[in-house]
Design a protein around this motif. Structure first.
Motif, PDB file in Angstrom:
ATOM      1  N   THR B  43      -2.423  -0.850   4.035  1.00 37.61           N
ATOM      2  CA  THR B  43      -3.517   0.114   3.904  1.00 37.61           C
ATOM      3  C   THR B  43      -4.014   0.089   2.461  1.00 37.61           C
ATOM      4  O   THR B  43      -3.294  -0.346   1.558  1.00 37.61           O
ATOM      5  N   LEU B  44      -5.246   0.536   2.252  1.00 37.64           N
ATOM      6  CA  LEU B  44      -5.730   0.715   0.883  1.00 37.64           C
ATOM      7  C   LEU B  44      -5.986   2.201   0.610  1.00 37.64           C
ATOM      8  O   LEU B  44      -6.626   2.568  -0.366  1.00 37.64           O
ATOM      9  N   ASP B  45      -5.479   3.049   1.475  1.00 35.86           N
ATOM     10  CA  ASP B  45      -5.518   4.487   1.227  1.00 35.86           C
ATOM     11  C   ASP B  45      -4.362   4.793   0.267  1.00 35.86           C
ATOM     12  O   ASP B  45      -3.199   4.635   0.629  1.00 35.86           O
ATOM     13  N   PRO B  46      -4.670   5.216  -0.970  1.00 33.81           N
ATOM     14  CA  PRO B  46      -3.587   5.381  -1.953  1.00 33.81           C
ATOM     15  C   PRO B  46      -2.544   6.418  -1.531  1.00 33.81           C
ATOM     16  O   PRO B  46      -1.437   6.420  -2.058  1.00 33.81           O
ATOM     17  N   HIS B  47      -2.890   7.291  -0.605  1.00 38.92           N
ATOM     18  CA  HIS B  47      -1.920   8.278  -0.164  1.00 38.92           C
ATOM     19  C   HIS B  47      -1.050   7.782   0.967  1.00 38.92           C
ATOM     20  O   HIS B  47      -0.004   8.345   1.245  1.00 38.92           O
ATOM     21  N   ARG B  48      -1.468   6.710   1.625  1.00 40.38           N
ATOM     22  CA  ARG B  48      -0.670   6.197   2.744  1.00 40.38           C
ATOM     23  C   ARG B  48       0.038   4.907   2.381  1.00 40.38           C
ATOM     24  O   ARG B  48       0.731   4.326   3.191  1.00 40.38           O
ATOM     25  N   TYR B  49      -0.157   4.440   1.156  1.00 37.77           N
ATOM     26  CA  TYR B  49       0.388   3.134   0.788  1.00 37.77           C
ATOM     27  C   TYR B  49       1.907   3.211   0.707  1.00 37.77           C
ATOM     28  O   TYR B  49       2.509   4.277   0.669  1.00 37.77           O
ATOM     29  N   ASN B  50       2.522   2.016   0.696  1.00 32.20           N
ATOM     30  CA  ASN B  50       3.970   1.963   0.711  1.00 32.20           C
ATOM     31  C   ASN B  50       4.519   0.757  -0.049  1.00 32.20           C
ATOM     32  O   ASN B  50       5.694   0.685  -0.323  1.00 32.20           O
ATOM     33  N   LEU B  51       3.663  -0.233  -0.360  1.00 34.50           N
ATOM     34  CA  LEU B  51       4.175  -1.520  -0.851  1.00 34.50           C
ATOM     35  C   LEU B  51       3.700  -1.837  -2.262  1.00 34.50           C
ATOM     36  O   LEU B  51       2.618  -1.435  -2.666  1.00 34.50           O
ATOM     37  N   ARG B  52       4.496  -2.608  -2.970  1.00 33.24           N
ATOM     38  CA  ARG B  52       4.116  -3.061  -4.304  1.00 33.24           C
ATOM     39  C   ARG B  52       2.829  -3.884  -4.267  1.00 33.24           C
ATOM     40  O   ARG B  52       1.999  -3.796  -5.146  1.00 33.24           O
ATOM     41  N   LEU B  53       2.687  -4.711  -3.210  1.00 26.98           N
ATOM     42  CA  LEU B  53       1.499  -5.563  -3.148  1.00 26.98           C
ATOM     43  C   LEU B  53       0.238  -4.735  -2.935  1.00 26.98           C
ATOM     44  O   LEU B  53      -0.868  -5.197  -3.249  1.00 26.98           O
ATOM     45  N   GLU B  54       0.400  -3.517  -2.404  1.00 25.35           N
ATOM     46  CA  GLU B  54      -0.748  -2.617  -2.288  1.00 25.35           C
ATOM     47  C   GLU B  54      -1.025  -1.956  -3.630  1.00 25.35           C
ATOM     48  O   GLU B  54      -2.187  -1.799  -4.027  1.00 25.35           O
ATOM     49  N   GLU B  55       0.035  -1.612  -4.345  1.00 28.61           N
ATOM     50  CA  GLU B  55      -0.117  -1.050  -5.685  1.00 28.61           C
ATOM     51  C   GLU B  55      -0.967  -1.972  -6.549  1.00 28.61           C
ATOM     52  O   GLU B  55      -1.840  -1.519  -7.301  1.00 28.61           O
ATOM     53  N   THR B  56      -0.708  -3.292  -6.420  1.00 26.22           N
ATOM     54  CA  THR B  56      -1.426  -4.286  -7.209  1.00 26.22           C
ATOM     55  C   THR B  56      -2.936  -4.121  -7.030  1.00 26.22           C
ATOM     56  O   THR B  56      -3.692  -4.093  -8.000  1.00 26.22           O
ATOM     57  N   ILE B  57      -3.389  -4.022  -5.777  1.00 27.75           N
ATOM     58  CA  ILE B  57      -4.830  -3.915  -5.508  1.00 27.75           C
ATOM     59  C   ILE B  57      -5.334  -2.518  -5.876  1.00 27.75           C
ATOM     60  O   ILE B  57      -6.397  -2.363  -6.475  1.00 27.75           O
ATOM     61  N   LEU B  58      -4.540  -1.493  -5.531  1.00 22.43           N
ATOM     62  CA  LEU B  58      -4.967  -0.110  -5.778  1.00 22.43           C
ATOM     63  C   LEU B  58      -5.150   0.169  -7.268  1.00 22.43           C
ATOM     64  O   LEU B  58      -6.004   0.970  -7.662  1.00 22.43           O
ATOM     65  N   THR B  59      -4.355  -0.507  -8.112  1.00 27.45           N
ATOM     66  CA  THR B  59      -4.482  -0.338  -9.555  1.00 27.45           C
ATOM     67  C   THR B  59      -5.877  -0.751 -10.037  1.00 27.45           C
ATOM     68  O   THR B  59      -6.408  -0.191 -10.994  1.00 27.45           O
ATOM     69  N   ASP B  60      -6.460  -1.750  -9.361  1.00 32.82           N
ATOM     70  CA  ASP B  60      -7.816  -2.167  -9.725  1.00 32.82           C
ATOM     71  C   ASP B  60      -8.879  -1.245  -9.139  1.00 32.82           C
ATOM     72  O   ASP B  60      -9.993  -1.182  -9.633  1.00 32.82           O
ATOM     73  N   LEU B  61      -8.543  -0.560  -8.054  1.00 37.32           N
ATOM     74  CA  LEU B  61      -9.536   0.238  -7.333  1.00 37.32           C
ATOM     75  C   LEU B  61      -9.633   1.680  -7.837  1.00 37.32           C
ATOM     76  O   LEU B  61     -10.670   2.325  -7.694  1.00 37.32           O
ATOM     77  N   PHE B  62      -8.524   2.190  -8.381  1.00 40.53           N
ATOM     78  CA  PHE B  62      -8.491   3.607  -8.757  1.00 40.53           C
ATOM     79  C   PHE B  62      -8.002   3.788 -10.193  1.00 40.53           C
ATOM     80  O   PHE B  62      -7.398   2.891 -10.775  1.00 40.53           O
ATOM     81  N   LEU B  63      -8.228   4.974 -10.699  1.00 39.24           N
ATOM     82  CA  LEU B  63      -7.730   5.341 -12.016  1.00 39.24           C
ATOM     83  C   LEU B  63      -7.083   6.718 -11.895  1.00 39.24           C
ATOM     84  O   LEU B  63      -7.731   7.685 -11.492  1.00 39.24           O
TER      85      LEU B  63
END
Lengths: 312, 531
Positions: B43-63
């Motif tokens: 998922t790319l919903d920062p509240h539903r995420y669970n994985l490091r590989l999602e963190e990687t993308i979310l770091t670019d998408l949110f602040l």
């Protein structure tokens, strides 16, 4: 040909297929839930309240029978449900996005396997025991013995990494659709070649073929009219499951070439305990297998006048 | 006839080979940055995420309120500064002026309040909701016992956010780095519901926004034109593609074929080749992590501390990492990784002994515990299946054979492995813990109140007492000193054998500038540029 009887028989076959489909769906549904571990297990700890929230969101807190009923109801409406793991997509969306890739790669592979396999097999079968026969069958034997898991990575290494002629993975351009179908087709091509060869060689010795040749009919015509229809019967029955296997995506090929198809979900979703996604790919695969088996039965009645659906 | 078809087909295939251009040339610097990610995001919903590989993308998408610099140090993010009250319970954040969402809507402190409430609402079913349990009433809100407006987060005005904590928690700035601390666009979520994560509705506040997502193929991000308004450095690269490359071999192939600019991992066996042939691409960086063996202390034989100590002493970490794995992993004699900041980890008591002395002591301990040639200790070691893990665990079994212990190896896929561990269904098993730069994150695994990730059911009241004491201290140095005392008490009881910290093996194109190795392995794209 007795049309009404064929029609009735076809309906009966369809009914049997539907029952088989239901049995598959039911068996997989319950077997999945028997497997240890669940969709929300991971390395991180989930506090009990969090786990409860998750289970409620996906109706996993309901009795199994209720979940099963809910699933059958959705399935009847063509809804495969939300993916447990790919939370931003429904299973329908995932299948819709992956199936075209698997179908394209599988369709190309199917063409290659059928054309190449039958061509090679007929060539070899027309001259059994010749040097050509032994060479072709030797190569086919090799093709059968080498699984995709060996052929595909070697193909990537040679054509993508060393020579740089073709891409190593992905589906961005037509060039991406060369290596995967070839690697996928090879074992099927080899199997079809061997089946065809044996069957052609055997049919050549049958009385009706010898009679046709003795009457002085041209060899090409004898091959087309008298040999191939009979000789291709075992190939056709092999093609049913083989076509379903190729078209629904190969796990190995999709992993090695990083293809966004649906084949990879067979393993990935099962490991993730993504219940709905596993069910989704099983439904698609079962539908393909049952359809192709039905098509094979129909093709039989066309190729061999001795066989009729439901006939004696 | 058929042979003609065959011939034509082969010609077509050969043409196909000839027609395609060398792909290496297709990927020039300057346009799209293609990054290999460890797999497909769930998922790319920062509240539903669970994985490091999602963190990687979310770091670019949110602040978030805090963020990383290029070396992954914690720096102010959406907040330009903050104050902590004397008792450590009230944190006041001042947001930067001019903050905006990627659709141009202004972003205020109210958006953060909305986000924290959404994260903890039971309906969101956020699996990492507990990351924000330091907030007052967070656990109760998440359990549905209190309404969301009782959460310890409120906006004093548009630019001032006040967070109230349950107990002092000096590591809050680090905790706010995670996507669970990101704001989400209320105005979009209330309009389109769960579909807000679809590219056509996407709105975020990071350096990039989501442009496209083809499942299993690529997640495409483009620059967020409104990011610069925050006053933070705007990204140099216009477009990013994250490719899910779950297989290390496939990632390696595609990197060498020139199809991606950076990958997160390649097969360990290729390390010597890479070192020799493409050293300018190789990036090795130790990760904040600990891989360890955990004993089930609830039952024999591992309810006996002597047996646990003997097995710990028999393990040769250096031999394991340098001779067996050869993947650059760093042996760790302590359970808290050496990379944790502001902290001096406590090594295992026998760490300074040489190998013969360790083995002699191990044998003596086993004899004392009643095991010997006539009654050998026989155990089962569990691990997650994989070629690298198999080699590691074979080596551990060999270490234990040296002191007369018979080890059966039992491998299982990841889910089954951790489900077994959580249920306490094991004798000794391989496990790992990743992530934060604070000792509590690791030592918490040994607290008797921790629940099922205290896999071995370790319980040592003096240790628990120190941990509880530390949890009430607001001053970081003071708190870490008490934690160090707790670690000393804990490791002396051998609940686990720390083995090594993971080293990440990356390949990064030399055309990219701004890539800095760091212990969090975080590489926000806004710091990257083409040379």
């Amino acid at each position: 040909m007795n049309q009404p009887r064929t029609g009735r028989a076809l309906l009966a076959r369809l009914a049997v297929s539907l029952v088989t489909f239901w049995v598959i769906v039911t068996a997989v549904f319950f077997l999945l839930r028997l497997a240890p571990g669940g969709p929300f297990d991971g390395e991180r700890q989930l506090p009990p309240e969090v786990e409860e929230n998750l289970r409620a969101a996906y109706h996993l807190d309901e009795p199994l029978v209720v979940q099963y009923g809910r699933y059958l109801g959705m399935l009847a409406r063509g809804d495969l449900g939300p993916s447990f793991k790919q939370k931003d997509f429904s299973v329908n969306e995932l299948v819709a996005s992956g199936a075209p890739v698997s179908l394209t790669v599988g369709g190309l592979a199917l063409l290659l396997a059928v054309a190449g396999g039958i061509g090679t097999g007929v060539r070899a079968g027309l001259a059994p025991g010749s040097a050509l026969d032994r060479t072709l069958m030797g190569v086919a034997g090799l093709g059968l013995a080498l699984p995709s898991i060996v052929v595909a990575p070697v193909a990537v290494l040679v054509f993508a990494v060393l020579l740089g002629w073709l891409p190593a993975g992905g589906v961005d351009s037509p060039a991406h659709y060369v290596l995967p179908p070839v690697a996928l087709a090879l074992p099927f091509l080899a199997a079809i070649a061997r089946l065809t060869r044996g069957s052609v060689a055997e049919t050549l010795t049958e009385p009706h073929v010898r009679t046709a040749l003795a009457k002085g009919l041209p060899a090409g015509r004898v091959l087309r009219r008298h040999v191939l229809p009979v000789a291709l019967l075992p190939v056709v029955s092999y093609l049913g499951p083989a076509a379903a296997a190729m078209l629904t995506g190969s796990v190995v090929i999709e992993q090695v070439f990083e293809l966004p198809g649906i084949g990879r979900y067979f393993v990935q979703a099962a490991l993730n305990r993504d219940y709905t996604l596993v069910m989704g790919v099983v439904v698609v695969y079962a539908a393909f297998i049952l359809t192709f088996n039905l098509l094979v039965d129909l093709a039989y009645t066309r190729l061999d006048p001795r066989i009729r659906l439901g006939g004696r | 006839m058929t042979s003609n078809v065959l011939r034509r087909l082969w010609i077509a295939v050969l043409l196909g080979f000839g027609l395609s251009s060398p792909t290496g040339a297709a990927l020039a610097a300057g346009d799209v940055l293609r990054l290999g990610n460890a797999g497909e995001p769930e998922t790319l919903d920062p509240h539903r995420y669970n994985l490091r590989l999602e963190e990687t993308i979310l770091t670019d998408l949110f602040l978030g309120l805090t963020t990383f610099d290029a070396e992954a140090n914690i720096v102010p993010g959406a907040a330009e500064g903050w104050q902590v009250s004397e008792d450590g319970l009230t944190w006041t954040f001042q947001l930067r002026p001019g903050l905006a969402w990627s659709d141009g809507e202004p972003l205020t402190a109210h958006d953060f309040v909305y986000a924290f409430r959404r994260l903890l609402a039971p309906d969101t079913a956020a699996s990492l909701a507990y990351f924000m349990y330091p907030l007052a009433n967070a656990a109760a809100v998440n359990a549905g016992e209190l309404p969301p407006d009782r959460l310890g987060a409120r906006a004093l005005d548009d630019r001032t956010l006040e967070l109230t904590l349950e107990r002092p928690y000096p590591y809050l700035p680090e905790r706010l780095l995670y996507p669970t601390g990101y704001p989400v666009p209320r105005h979009v979520i209330e309009a389109v519901g769960d579909d807000w994560v679809k590219p056509e509705h996407w709105v975020s506040n990071g350096a990039y926004r989501l442009a496209d997502w083809q499942p299993q193929a690529a997640v495409t991000l483009v620059r967020n034109p409104h990011f610069a308004a925050s006053g933070l450095q705007a990204p140099a690269i216009e477009r990013l593609e994250y490719l899910p490359l779950a297989s290390e071999q496939a990632a390696y192939n595609r990197y060498r074929a020139g199809e991606v600019h950076a990958i997160g991992a390649f097969p360990a066996g290729e390390l010597p080749t890479v070192r020799e042939r493409m050293p300018e691409h190789l990036r090795l960086s130790p990760l904040l992590s600990i891989m360890y063996l955990v004993f089930n202390t609830r039952a024999a034989p591992f309810d006996d501390v002597r047996v646990r100590e003997a097995l710990a002493l028999a393990v040769d970490r250096r031999l394991l990492t340098d001779r067996v794995q050869r993947a650059g992993h760093v042996p760790s004699p302590s359970f808290v990784p050496a990379l944790v900041s502001d902290y001096q980890p406590v090594p295992e008591p026998g760490a300074d002994l040489d190998r013969p002395a360790r083995l002699a002591r191990a044998r003596a301990l086993l004899t004392e515990a009643g095991y010997g040639a006539d009654r050998p200790l026989s155990i089962t070691l569990r691990y997650v299946s994989g070629t690298e893990t198999k080699r590691t665990n074979l080596a551990i079994a060999a270490f234990w054979r040296e002191i007369g212990v018979e080890t059966r190896l039992h491998q299982a896929e990841l889910k089954v492995h951790f489900a077994d561990l959580r249920q306490g269904d094991f004798e000794v098993a391989m496990a790992g813990w990743f992530g934060e730069s604070n000792p509590e994150h690791y030592l918490g695994l040994w607290e008797s109140s921790t629940g099922d990730v205290n896999y071995g059911g370790f319980a040592h009241p003096p240790f628990d007492a120190r941990m509880a004491e530390a949890a009430g201290i607001a001053d970081l140095a003071e708190r870490n000193a008490v934690l160090r005392e707790a670690e000393r008490l804990g490791i002396a009881r051998y609940p686990a054998v720390p083995l090594y910290s993971v080293t990440v093996r990356r390949l990064v194109s030399p055309d990219l500038d701004g890539w800095r190795e760091n212990p969090r392995d975080a590489h926000p794209a806004r710091f990257l540029r083409w040379r």
